[in-house]
Design a protein around this motif. Structure first.
Motif, PDB file in Angstrom:
ATOM      1  N   ILE A 259      -1.640  16.875  19.972  1.00  0.00           N
ATOM      2  CA  ILE A 259      -1.958  16.992  21.596  1.00  0.00           C
ATOM      3  C   ILE A 259      -0.787  17.415  22.403  1.00  0.00           C
ATOM      4  O   ILE A 259      -0.872  18.626  23.134  1.00  0.00           O
ATOM      5  CB  ILE A 259      -2.704  15.984  22.116  1.00  0.00           C
ATOM      6  CG1 ILE A 259      -4.007  15.452  21.744  1.00  0.00           C
ATOM      7  CG2 ILE A 259      -2.739  16.132  23.774  1.00  0.00           C
ATOM      8  CD1 ILE A 259      -4.530  13.903  22.168  1.00  0.00           C
ATOM      9  N   LEU A 260       0.224  16.747  21.902  1.00  0.00           N
ATOM     10  CA  LEU A 260       1.683  17.226  22.727  1.00  0.00           C
ATOM     11  C   LEU A 260       1.950  18.611  22.388  1.00  0.00           C
ATOM     12  O   LEU A 260       2.707  19.561  22.959  1.00  0.00           O
ATOM     13  CB  LEU A 260       2.788  16.164  22.372  1.00  0.00           C
ATOM     14  CG  LEU A 260       2.789  14.806  23.112  1.00  0.00           C
ATOM     15  CD1 LEU A 260       3.545  13.826  22.630  1.00  0.00           C
ATOM     16  CD2 LEU A 260       2.935  14.950  24.510  1.00  0.00           C
ATOM     17  N   PHE A 281      -1.936   7.794  25.731  1.00  0.00           N
ATOM     18  CA  PHE A 281      -2.021   7.978  24.551  1.00  0.00           C
ATOM     19  C   PHE A 281      -1.837   6.651  23.876  1.00  0.00           C
ATOM     20  O   PHE A 281      -1.091   5.885  24.234  1.00  0.00           O
ATOM     21  CB  PHE A 281      -0.943   8.905  23.935  1.00  0.00           C
ATOM     22  CG  PHE A 281      -1.182  10.500  24.236  1.00  0.00           C
ATOM     23  CD1 PHE A 281       0.101  11.258  24.581  1.00  0.00           C
ATOM     24  CD2 PHE A 281      -2.470  10.796  24.618  1.00  0.00           C
ATOM     25  CE1 PHE A 281      -0.080  12.551  24.893  1.00  0.00           C
ATOM     26  CE2 PHE A 281      -2.604  12.202  25.044  1.00  0.00           C
ATOM     27  CZ  PHE A 281      -1.301  12.994  25.018  1.00  0.00           C
ATOM     28  N   GLU A 282      -2.761   6.269  23.100  1.00  0.00           N
ATOM     29  CA  GLU A 282      -2.463   5.169  22.011  1.00  0.00           C
ATOM     30  C   GLU A 282      -2.209   5.779  20.833  1.00  0.00           C
ATOM     31  O   GLU A 282      -2.505   6.953  20.348  1.00  0.00           O
ATOM     32  CB  GLU A 282      -3.996   4.558  21.885  1.00  0.00           C
ATOM     33  CG  GLU A 282      -4.115   3.602  22.943  1.00  0.00           C
ATOM     34  CD  GLU A 282      -5.436   2.766  22.598  1.00  0.00           C
ATOM     35  OE1 GLU A 282      -6.090   2.381  23.679  1.00  0.00           O
ATOM     36  OE2 GLU A 282      -5.667   2.569  21.626  1.00  0.00           O
ATOM     37  N   ASP A 283      -1.346   5.132  19.618  1.00  0.00           N
ATOM     38  CA  ASP A 283      -0.828   5.620  18.510  1.00  0.00           C
ATOM     39  C   ASP A 283      -2.027   5.425  17.238  1.00  0.00           C
ATOM     40  O   ASP A 283      -2.429   4.288  17.052  1.00  0.00           O
ATOM     41  CB  ASP A 283       0.265   4.605  18.107  1.00  0.00           C
ATOM     42  CG  ASP A 283       1.195   5.432  16.911  1.00  0.00           C
ATOM     43  OD1 ASP A 283       1.776   4.794  16.302  1.00  0.00           O
ATOM     44  OD2 ASP A 283       1.113   6.650  16.937  1.00  0.00           O
ATOM     45  N   MET A 284      -2.569   6.785  17.170  1.00  0.00           N
ATOM     46  CA  MET A 284      -3.775   6.730  16.286  1.00  0.00           C
ATOM     47  C   MET A 284      -3.249   7.801  15.038  1.00  0.00           C
ATOM     48  O   MET A 284      -3.038   8.920  15.493  1.00  0.00           O
ATOM     49  CB  MET A 284      -4.825   6.929  16.787  1.00  0.00           C
ATOM     50  CG  MET A 284      -5.470   5.735  17.603  1.00  0.00           C
ATOM     51  SD  MET A 284      -6.926   5.995  18.591  1.00  0.00           S
ATOM     52  CE  MET A 284      -6.517   7.421  19.579  1.00  0.00           C
ATOM     53  N   THR A 321      -6.610  11.468  27.826  1.00  0.00           N
ATOM     54  CA  THR A 321      -6.513  10.254  27.155  1.00  0.00           C
ATOM     55  C   THR A 321      -6.927  10.049  25.771  1.00  0.00           C
ATOM     56  O   THR A 321      -7.794  10.670  25.296  1.00  0.00           O
ATOM     57  CB  THR A 321      -7.202   9.029  28.213  1.00  0.00           C
ATOM     58  OG1 THR A 321      -8.594   9.399  27.994  1.00  0.00           O
ATOM     59  CG2 THR A 321      -6.809   9.215  29.520  1.00  0.00           C
ATOM     60  N   THR A 322      -6.421   9.179  25.130  1.00  0.00           N
ATOM     61  CA  THR A 322      -6.773   8.719  23.755  1.00  0.00           C
ATOM     62  C   THR A 322      -6.962   7.204  23.616  1.00  0.00           C
ATOM     63  O   THR A 322      -6.212   6.741  24.320  1.00  0.00           O
ATOM     64  CB  THR A 322      -5.529   9.116  22.575  1.00  0.00           C
ATOM     65  OG1 THR A 322      -4.434   8.439  22.805  1.00  0.00           O
ATOM     66  CG2 THR A 322      -5.369  11.028  22.762  1.00  0.00           C
ATOM     67  N   LYS A 323      -7.849   6.768  22.821  1.00  0.00           N
ATOM     68  CA  LYS A 323      -8.242   5.519  22.565  1.00  0.00           C
ATOM     69  C   LYS A 323      -8.928   5.083  21.390  1.00  0.00           C
ATOM     70  O   LYS A 323      -9.475   6.106  20.789  1.00  0.00           O
ATOM     71  CB  LYS A 323      -8.986   4.792  23.793  1.00  0.00           C
ATOM     72  CG  LYS A 323     -10.252   5.542  24.015  1.00  0.00           C
ATOM     73  CD  LYS A 323     -10.835   4.871  25.235  1.00  0.00           C
ATOM     74  CE  LYS A 323     -12.138   5.572  25.626  1.00  0.00           C
ATOM     75  NZ  LYS A 323     -12.866   5.290  26.764  1.00  0.00           N
ATOM     76  N   GLY A 327     -14.049   2.328  15.634  1.00  0.00           N
ATOM     77  CA  GLY A 327     -13.867   3.053  14.489  1.00  0.00           C
ATOM     78  C   GLY A 327     -13.636   4.489  14.542  1.00  0.00           C
ATOM     79  O   GLY A 327     -13.379   5.082  13.610  1.00  0.00           O
ATOM     80  N   PHE A 328     -13.405   4.814  15.784  1.00  0.00           N
ATOM     81  CA  PHE A 328     -13.183   6.155  16.021  1.00  0.00           C
ATOM     82  C   PHE A 328     -11.842   6.394  17.049  1.00  0.00           C
ATOM     83  O   PHE A 328     -11.678   5.479  17.671  1.00  0.00           O
ATOM     84  CB  PHE A 328     -14.373   6.709  16.611  1.00  0.00           C
ATOM     85  CG  PHE A 328     -15.592   7.032  15.939  1.00  0.00           C
ATOM     86  CD1 PHE A 328     -15.752   8.431  15.196  1.00  0.00           C
ATOM     87  CD2 PHE A 328     -16.583   6.107  15.732  1.00  0.00           C
ATOM     88  CE1 PHE A 328     -16.861   8.590  14.535  1.00  0.00           C
ATOM     89  CE2 PHE A 328     -17.533   6.428  14.994  1.00  0.00           C
ATOM     90  CZ  PHE A 328     -17.887   7.546  14.476  1.00  0.00           C
ATOM     91  N   ALA A 329     -11.404   7.302  16.673  1.00  0.00           N
ATOM     92  CA  ALA A 329     -10.327   7.843  17.566  1.00  0.00           C
ATOM     93  C   ALA A 329     -11.139   8.929  18.846  1.00  0.00           C
ATOM     94  O   ALA A 329     -11.548   9.748  18.226  1.00  0.00           O
ATOM     95  CB  ALA A 329      -9.109   8.731  16.946  1.00  0.00           C
ATOM     96  N   VAL A 330     -10.763   8.417  19.979  1.00  0.00           N
ATOM     97  CA  VAL A 330     -11.645   9.043  20.922  1.00  0.00           C
ATOM     98  C   VAL A 330     -10.479   9.694  21.893  1.00  0.00           C
ATOM     99  O   VAL A 330      -9.739   9.181  22.570  1.00  0.00           O
ATOM    100  CB  VAL A 330     -12.359   8.113  21.738  1.00  0.00           C
ATOM    101  CG1 VAL A 330     -13.136   8.818  22.863  1.00  0.00           C
ATOM    102  CG2 VAL A 330     -13.466   7.506  20.899  1.00  0.00           C
ATOM    103  N   ILE A 331     -10.584  11.220  22.146  1.00  0.00           N
ATOM    104  CA  ILE A 331     -10.063  11.878  22.997  1.00  0.00           C
ATOM    105  C   ILE A 331     -10.562  12.492  24.057  1.00  0.00           C
ATOM    106  O   ILE A 331     -11.732  13.022  23.790  1.00  0.00           O
ATOM    107  CB  ILE A 331      -9.180  13.320  22.183  1.00  0.00           C
ATOM    108  CG1 ILE A 331      -8.451  12.788  21.076  1.00  0.00           C
ATOM    109  CG2 ILE A 331      -8.229  14.080  23.171  1.00  0.00           C
ATOM    110  CD1 ILE A 331      -8.198  13.846  19.978  1.00  0.00           C
ATOM    111  N   GLU A 332     -10.298  12.123  25.430  1.00  0.00           N
ATOM    112  CA  GLU A 332     -11.020  12.689  26.355  1.00  0.00           C
ATOM    113  C   GLU A 332     -10.084  13.730  27.309  1.00  0.00           C
ATOM    114  O   GLU A 332      -9.018  13.196  27.651  1.00  0.00           O
ATOM    115  CB  GLU A 332     -11.635  11.588  27.195  1.00  0.00           C
ATOM    116  CG  GLU A 332     -12.633  10.634  26.688  1.00  0.00           C
ATOM    117  CD  GLU A 332     -13.108   9.865  27.778  1.00  0.00           C
ATOM    118  OE1 GLU A 332     -14.405   9.028  27.099  1.00  0.00           O
ATOM    119  OE2 GLU A 332     -12.555   9.185  28.504  1.00  0.00           O
ATOM    120  N   VAL A 333     -10.537  14.570  27.746  1.00  0.00           N
ATOM    121  CA  VAL A 333      -9.900  15.707  28.414  1.00  0.00           C
ATOM    122  C   VAL A 333     -11.069  15.950  29.806  1.00  0.00           C
ATOM    123  O   VAL A 333     -12.163  16.430  29.587  1.00  0.00           O
ATOM    124  CB  VAL A 333      -9.799  17.013  27.729  1.00  0.00           C
ATOM    125  CG1 VAL A 333      -9.084  18.061  28.586  1.00  0.00           C
ATOM    126  CG2 VAL A 333      -9.201  17.004  26.515  1.00  0.00           C
TER     127      VAL A 333
END
Length: 403
Positions: A259-260, A281-284, A321-323, A327-333
């Protein structure tokens, strides 16, 4: 009156006398000061006492040939002081003749040009280093241009292969969109170079001005400034090349890094359009290709930017945001660009569907993004819109060993 002239010359110049064999018979105080020797250490010695080891025998041969032929010799001479330091003098050596036209002695009149010579040498050194920097940059640009051409040829070949094999229409659309992104990113890199090129021009002008005013410290400062500008321009090329790397082998990568990278590539656009970007961000880590997720994020940010412009939004905000969730990495824009109508939201992921002017969109960006999320990342891409805001949600499965 003659005595006053003599005193004035002796006090403002570095003077010495030698006999016909080159043995020093007189030196003034200025000669002692610049050489570091006392008067009694110089009288009776030859001028080789201040000879610098860098000065070749050819120069002294020419000097003696000139003055013994009863001609005046002029040159800038590099000398060595008693303490080992170097000094430079502009020298004029004059043969003194008697009434029978025979040489009786030599008088040398000098003035100190050490500062000027050292400044000139420093300028030449800086010019040489600067030319080397330019050569390296030109070489780097040529190499990167060649790589980009080869990369473009690779992309075109892949499109031709897909068409020739008559595979699914979606694959052809994917590469069409990829080429559209290539054109957009070329425009981005050109935009990002405009300001540093202006700064580089100003730095060169300041170097020239500092040189004219003999400000050595300023020369070094503006020279270092120029090197940093060129380094940053070179880094822009690296970022651009890395983004379009044709590597298709899947591996685990950090979601936030991907993302960065999209934010860095669109930094100038975000700043120019006065968009406030908020991140959390969360580290995933997920399995896939980092450049493809970067491509999806670029599409989403660009869509928000175009919606801000189209809907004349003044206060422009995008939050990413990421979270981890189930069981999923979720990215919201999410953006506040005015939202999407119910009629359009049902068609938004269809190929060639766009609400933009044809000069701004191909209608493939979101279609390709959804295909990447589903086929490349084994995930999903969904959208919700309410209260003038739009939220795109990407879900990518997490491997339990890579969380």
């Amino acid at each position: 009156m003659l005595r006053q002239y003599k005193e004035a010359i002796e006090k403002s110049n570095i003077i010495s006398k030698t006999d016909i064999n080159g043995v020093i018979t007189f030196v003034n105080d200025e000669f002692c000061t610049i050489s570091g020797y006392r008067n009694d250490e110089l009288i009776g010695k030859k001028h080789s006492i201040v000879k610098h080891p860098d000065v070749g025998k050819e120069k002294f041969k020419l000097l003696w040939e000139t003055i013994t032929n009863k001609e005046i010799y002029k040159d800038t001479v590099k000398n060595l002081a008693k303490d080992g330091s170097t000094f430079y003098v502009n020298s004029t050596i004059i043969p003194i003749l008697d009434k029978n036209d025979n040489i009786v002695e030599f008088i040398a009149i000098r003035y100190d040009v050490t500062k000027e010579v050292l400044l000139r040498e420093e300028l030449l050194k800086k010019e040489s280093e600067y030319e080397e920097l330019n050569r390296n940059l030109e070489k780097r640009v040529a190499e990167q241009t060649k790589e980009l051409k080869e990369l473009n040829q690779t992309l075109e070949k892949r499109v031709r292969d897909e068409i020739a094999k008559n595979e699914e229409k979606q694959r052809v659309m994917f590469w069409q969109s990829r080429h559209a992104s290539l054109g957009q990113m070329i425009a981005n890199i050109a935009h990002q170079w405009r300001q540093p090129l202006t700064e580089l021009t100003l730095a060169l002008f300041n170097i020239k001005k500092a040189a004219q005013n003999e400000k050595v410290d300023d020369i070094s400062k503006f020279y270092d400034e120029s090197k940093n500008i060129i380094k940053n321009m070179s880094q822009t090329i690296d970022d651009f090349t890395n983004f379009f790397s044709p590597d298709k082998e899947k591996y685990y990568f950090n979601v936030s890094d991907s993302i960065l990278e999209s934010i860095v590539l669109l930094e100038s656009v975000i700043n120019d359009e006065m968009i406030t970007l908020k991140t959390n961000f969360e580290d995933m880590k997920v399995l896939g290709i980092t450049n493809e997720l970067t491509q999806v994020m670029i599409n989403l940010i660009n869509n928000s930017k175009d919606a801000f412009i189209q809907n004349s939004i003044l206060l422009r905000e995008i939050s990413i945001t990421t979270k981890q969730e189930g069981g999923f990495a979720v990215i919201e824009v999410q953006d506040n660009a005015g939202g999407i109508t119910k009629e359009n939201i049902e068609k938004i992921f269809e190929p060639y569907f766009t609400t933009k002017h044809k000069s701004r969109g191909t209608g493939l960006g979101l279609f390709m993004s959804k295909m990447i999320c589903e086929q490349g990342l084994n995930g999903t891409l969904d959208v919700k819109s309410k209260k003038k805001t739009t939220t795109f949600s990407i879900k990518i499965p997490l491997d339990k060993n890579e969380k």
